[in-house]
Write an enzyme that holds these catalytic residues in place. Structure first.
Site, PDB file in Angstrom:
ATOM      1  N   GLU A  11       0.824  -1.219   0.000  1.00 36.97           N
ATOM      2  CA  GLU A  11       0.000   0.000   0.000  1.00 36.97           C
ATOM      3  C   GLU A  11       0.856   1.267   0.000  1.00 36.97           C
ATOM      4  O   GLU A  11       1.253   1.766   1.047  1.00 36.97           O
ATOM      5  CB  GLU A  11      -0.940   0.018   1.225  1.00 36.97           C
ATOM      6  CG  GLU A  11      -1.830   1.257   1.252  1.00 36.97           C
ATOM      7  CD  GLU A  11      -2.761   1.314   2.467  1.00 36.97           C
ATOM      8  OE1 GLU A  11      -2.650   0.478   3.367  1.00 36.97           O
ATOM      9  OE2 GLU A  11      -3.594   2.233   2.494  1.00 36.97           O
TER      10      GLU A  11
ATOM     11  N   LYS B 221      -2.461  -2.064  -3.239  1.00 39.86           N
ATOM     12  CA  LYS B 221      -3.519  -1.205  -2.667  1.00 39.86           C
ATOM     13  C   LYS B 221      -3.113   0.249  -2.827  1.00 39.86           C
ATOM     14  O   LYS B 221      -2.487   0.844  -1.951  1.00 39.86           O
ATOM     15  CB  LYS B 221      -3.722  -1.563  -1.187  1.00 39.86           C
ATOM     16  CG  LYS B 221      -4.715  -0.684  -0.450  1.00 39.86           C
ATOM     17  CD  LYS B 221      -5.120  -1.275   0.879  1.00 39.86           C
ATOM     18  CE  LYS B 221      -5.985  -0.297   1.640  1.00 39.86           C
ATOM     19  NZ  LYS B 221      -6.679  -0.919   2.779  1.00 39.86           N
TER      20      LYS B 221
HETATM   21  P1  13P Z   1      -9.276   4.170   3.858  1.00 40.04           P
HETATM   22  O1  13P Z   1     -10.065   3.415   2.837  1.00 40.04           O
HETATM   23  O2  13P Z   1     -10.142   4.790   4.932  1.00 40.04           O
HETATM   24  O3  13P Z   1      -8.297   5.113   3.251  1.00 40.04           O
HETATM   25  O4  13P Z   1      -8.434   3.111   4.667  1.00 40.04           O
HETATM   26  C1  13P Z   1      -7.771   2.123   3.963  1.00 40.04           C
HETATM   27  C2  13P Z   1      -6.571   1.722   4.684  1.00 40.04           C
HETATM   28  O5  13P Z   1      -6.380   0.573   4.962  1.00 40.04           O
HETATM   29  C3  13P Z   1      -5.571   2.750   5.024  1.00 40.04           C
HETATM   30  O6  13P Z   1      -4.378   2.131   5.401  1.00 40.04           O
END
Ligand code: 13P
Length: 341
Positions: free
Chosen positions: A179, A221
Site C-alpha cells: 500500500e 492497494k
Molecule cells: P481508507 O479506505 O479509509 O483510506 O483506509 C484504507 C486503509 O487501509 C488505510 O491504510
C-alpha cells in the site's frame, strides 16, 4: 509448486474472488479513537472489540467481502461469547489478514516526509500471526504532495522498505498487500496527483523486482488518482478513472492479480462511483480492480452503531448494503439509483 508458493496462491485465490473486495478494519488505536470520538464512543479494548465483532459477524457479508484486515489487538480478541474474532470471519469463509507496519516516523533530514517502520523482527511476528490464523498482511507507506515534496529520496526509501516487507511476507507464506498511499491532502491538481502516483508506483515495482518479490502473489492497494482535497478544480469520476488507469497501465505489470483501492478520505458514495467508473468506462484491464476500503465501507455503519449493541442489526444492514454496492461497482454494475433501494 513448493508448499509455500502453493499457500500463497491459495490465499490470493481466496482474496481475489470476482465481485468481492477487502474490508480494511485495521485502524490503529489512535485512529479508531478518532473515529469513535466522531460518534461519541469512548475507545476501550471492550468497545473496540464490540465494534469489530459487530462488523465481522454481519450476516451475508462474505457475499461481497473476501477478507478483512485486522489490527494486532483484534487478532487476539474474543467475542462476547468467547469466540476469537478471527473465527467469525473464517466461519463465513472470509480470509483474515493483519496490518504489520508500526506506523510512520519522520524521514531524517527530509522535512514533512515520513518512512514507515516495522521491519525489525517482522519475520518472527509474521510467524506468530500466521499461527493465530492470519493469511495475509498489509503495510502502508505514505507520500505527501506539497511544496518540494515528495522528494525522490522519500519515494525511494518508502519503495525499498515496502519491497523488503513484501519479500519477508512471501518467505513466511503470507500474501503482502502493498500500500503506497499518495495522500489527497492539499490543493494539488489531478495532473500533479497523476505525475506523483506514477513516479511512486514505478519506484515501488522496481524495488519489488529488485527484492525478488513474486508479483503473482501480492495485492496492490493504491490511491485513486484524484485532485487534492482543497483543489478548486474538481474531477468527474470518468476523469479520475481515466487518470488512474493511465497511471496503473504505465506502471503495474500484468502479473499482479488484483488492485484493491484504498478510499483515502473519499465519501462512501464517491468512492463507489469512482470504482464503478474504473470498471465500466474504459474496458478490459490485465488485473482485477476492486476495493479495500476502510472509511468508505465503515463510516455509515459506525454512525448507525454508535457504541450501542441494540443497534447491531441496523449497523450490519448498513455495512452489508455498502459492501453490496461496492461489489456491484467492482463489476461495473453500480448505479446511483441503487443508493436509494
Ligand atoms: P481508507 O479506505 O479509509 O483510506 O483506509 C484504507 C486503509 O487501509 C488505510 O491504510
Amino acid at each position: 509448486m513448493s508448499t509455500s508458493t502453493q499457500e500463497l496462491a491459495e490465499t490470493v485465490a481466496g482474496l481475489t474472488v470476482p465481485g468481492k473486495g477487502i474490508l480494511a478494519a485495521d485502524e490503529s488505536d489512535g485512529t479508531i479513537t478518532k473515529r469513535f470520538k466522531e460518534v461519541e464512543v469512548v475507545s476501550t479494548a471492550e468497545t473496540r472489540r464490540d465494534y469489530r465483532e459487530m462488523l465481522f459477524s454481519t450476516p451475508g457479508l462474505s457475499d461481497f467481502i473476501s477478507g478483512a484486515i485486522l489490527f494486532e489487538e483484534t487478532l487476539k480478541q474474543k467475542s462476547a461469547t468467547g469466540v476469537p474474532l478471527l473465527e467469525l470471519l473464517k466461519a463465513q469463509g472470509m480470509v483474515p489478514g493483519i496490518k504489520v507496519d508500526n506506523g510512520t516516523v519522520p524521514l531524517a533530514r527530509f522535512s514533512g516526509e515520513t518512512v514507515t517502520q516495522g521491519v525489525d523482527g517482522l519475520a518472527q511476528r509474521l510467524g506468530e500471526y500466521k499461527q493465530r490464523g492470519a493469511r495475509f498482511a498489509k503495510w502502508r507507506a505514505v507520500i505527501y504532495i506539497g511544496a518540494g515534496t515528495p522528494t525522490p529520496q522519500a519515494i525511494a526509501a518508502n519503495a525499498h522498505i515496502l519491497a523488503c516487507y513484501a519479500a519477508i511476507c512471501q518467505e513466511q507464506g503470507m500474501v503482502p498487500i502493498v500500500e503506497p498511499e499518495v495522500l489527497m491532502d492539499g490543493d494539488h491538481t489531478l495532473a500533479v496527483s497523476a505525475r506523483v502516483t506514477e513516479e511512486v508506483l514505478h519506484a515501488v515495482f522496481h524495488a519489488l523486482h529488485q527484492q525478488r518479490v513474486a508479483l503473482e502473489h501480492l495485492i496492490l492497494k493504491p490511491n485513486m488518482v484524484e485532485p487534492g482535497r482543497t483543489c478548486p478544480e474538481r474531477a468527474t469520476p470518468q476523469q479520475v478513472a481515466q487518470a488512474t488507469l493511465t497511471c496503473l497501465r504505465r506502471t503495474v505489470p500484468a502479473a499482479v492479480p488484483s488492485i484493491n483501492f484504498l478510499s483515502g478520505g473519499q465519501g462512501e458514495a464517491t468512492a463507489t462511483t469512482n470504482l464503478q467508473a474504473l470498471n465500466a468506462t474504459i474496458g478490459k484491464q490485465p488485473w482485477a480492480l476492486s476495493f479495500s476500503f476502510g472509511r468508505a465501507l465503515q463510516a455509515s455503519a459506525l454512525r448507525a452503531w454508535r457504541g450501542d449493541t441494540a443497534n447491531t442489526s441496523v449497523a450490519q444492514q448498513v455495512l452489508r448494503k455498502r459492501s453490496r454496492l461496492n461489489s456491484a461497482a467492482g463489476q461495473g454494475k453500480y448505479s446511483a439509483a441503487m443508493e436509494d433501494e
